[in-house]
Design an enzyme around this catalytic site. Sequence first.
Site, PDB file in Angstrom:
ATOM      1  CG  HIS A  38       6.726   2.999   7.432  1.00  0.00           C
ATOM      2  ND1 HIS A  38       7.403   2.204   6.536  1.00  0.00           N
ATOM      3  CD2 HIS A  38       5.806   3.685   6.705  1.00  0.00           C
ATOM      4  CE1 HIS A  38       6.927   2.387   5.330  1.00  0.00           C
ATOM      5  NE2 HIS A  38       5.959   3.284   5.393  1.00  0.00           N
TER       6      HIS A  38
ATOM      7  CE  LYS B 170       3.296   3.129  -2.629  1.00  0.00           C
ATOM      8  NZ  LYS B 170       3.440   3.361  -1.175  1.00  0.00           N
TER       9      LYS B 170
ATOM     10  NE  ARG C 243       6.702  10.193   2.689  1.00  0.00           N
ATOM     11  CZ  ARG C 243       6.708   9.199   1.836  1.00  0.00           C
ATOM     12  NH1 ARG C 243       7.720   8.369   1.790  1.00  0.00           N
ATOM     13  NH2 ARG C 243       5.701   9.027   0.999  1.00  0.00           N
TER      14      ARG C 243
ATOM     15  CB  SER D 271       8.714   1.298   1.114  1.00  0.00           C
ATOM     16  OG  SER D 271       8.219   1.367   2.420  1.00  0.00           O
TER      17      SER D 271
HETATM   18  O1  PNS Z   1       2.019   2.950   2.588  1.00  0.00           O
HETATM   19  P1  PNS Z   1       1.062   3.330   1.501  1.00  0.00           P
HETATM   20  O2  PNS Z   1       1.311   2.488   0.254  1.00  0.00           O
HETATM   21  O3  PNS Z   1       1.061   4.790   1.199  1.00  0.00           O
HETATM   22  O4  PNS Z   1      -0.399   2.972   2.067  1.00  0.00           O
HETATM   23  C1  PNS Z   1      -1.536   3.121   1.239  1.00  0.00           C
HETATM   24  C2  PNS Z   1      -2.650   2.184   1.730  1.00  0.00           C
HETATM   25  C3  PNS Z   1      -2.189   0.737   1.692  1.00  0.00           C
HETATM   26  C4  PNS Z   1      -3.040   2.572   3.143  1.00  0.00           C
HETATM   27  C5  PNS Z   1      -3.871   2.396   0.765  1.00  0.00           C
HETATM   28  O5  PNS Z   1      -3.496   2.045  -0.544  1.00  0.00           O
HETATM   29  C6  PNS Z   1      -5.081   1.587   1.208  1.00  0.00           C
HETATM   30  O6  PNS Z   1      -5.824   2.031   2.058  1.00  0.00           O
HETATM   31  N1  PNS Z   1      -5.252   0.388   0.614  1.00  0.00           N
HETATM   32  C7  PNS Z   1      -6.324  -0.506   0.981  1.00  0.00           C
HETATM   33  C8  PNS Z   1      -7.463  -0.442  -0.042  1.00  0.00           C
HETATM   34  C9  PNS Z   1      -8.319   0.776   0.182  1.00  0.00           C
HETATM   35  O7  PNS Z   1      -8.982   0.939   1.205  1.00  0.00           O
HETATM   36  N2  PNS Z   1      -8.336   1.673  -0.823  1.00  0.00           N
HETATM   37  C10 PNS Z   1      -9.136   2.872  -0.799  1.00  0.00           C
HETATM   38  C11 PNS Z   1      -8.366   4.072  -0.372  1.00  0.00           C
HETATM   39  S1  PNS Z   1      -8.568   5.304  -1.586  1.00  0.00           S
END
Ligand code: PNS
Length: 163
Positions: free
Chosen positions: A17, A41, A91, A129
Site C-alpha cells: 500500500h 471482509k 497486483r 493485508s
Molecule cells: O483494500 P480493499 O479491501 O481492496 O478496498 C476495497 C474498498 C474498501 C475500496 C471497497 O470495498 C469500497 O469502495 N468500499 C466502500 C463501499 C463502496 O463504495 N462500495 C461499492 C464499490 S463496488
Amino acid sequence: MRTAICPGSFDPITLGHLNIIRRTARIFDKVVVLVMYNASKPSPMFTLEERVDQIGRVVARFGNVTVEAHDGLLAEYARKFDEPVIVKGLRASTDFENEFQMAQINKSINPALETMFLTSSEKYTFLSSSMVRELASYGADLSEFVPFEVIEEVERKARQRGR
Ligand code: PNS
C-alpha cells in the site's frame, strides 16, 4: 490542484500500500488515503479509527498526503472533489476483475469519477493485508511487509485475537 484518492480497507496498511501511496504522491498535488469498510471482509482486525491513526503516523513522512475515514460509498465521498480520481494498485490478474467491476460501479454512481491503476512493484505482488494478519497470528517477523510504525500494534492485536 489535482487530488487523488487512494481508498482501501488497510487492515493493516502494508508496504505494498505504502509503495502505491508514495508513487501516487509523486504524480498528484495531494493524496487522500481513504480508509473504508469492505463488505466482503467482515470482522476487521482494526477499527476505522485505529487504521486512520496508524496510517497517519506512516504518511507523516510525506508533505502532501492526508488520511480520512468514510463509512459510506466511495463514489459518494468523491463528490466533494471537482475532478475526482481514484488510484489503486493492481497486483495481478486476480485483482483485475474485482477492481474493474468496482471502477465501473463507482462511475455509474458518480460519472465524474475516474479510476486509475498503478501496477504494483514486483516486490509486493504477493503481499496482502490478509497475508499479514495470518503471518502475525503465527508470530512471524513482519518487518518485510508492514511499515515499522505499525508493526508492534499488529503483533499485539494478533496476540490478543489468537489463531
Ligand atoms: O483494500 P480493499 O479491501 O481492496 O478496498 C476495497 C474498498 C474498501 C475500496 C471497497 O470495498 C469500497 O469502495 N468500499 C466502500 C463501499 C463502496 O463504495 N462500495 C461499492 C464499490 S463496488
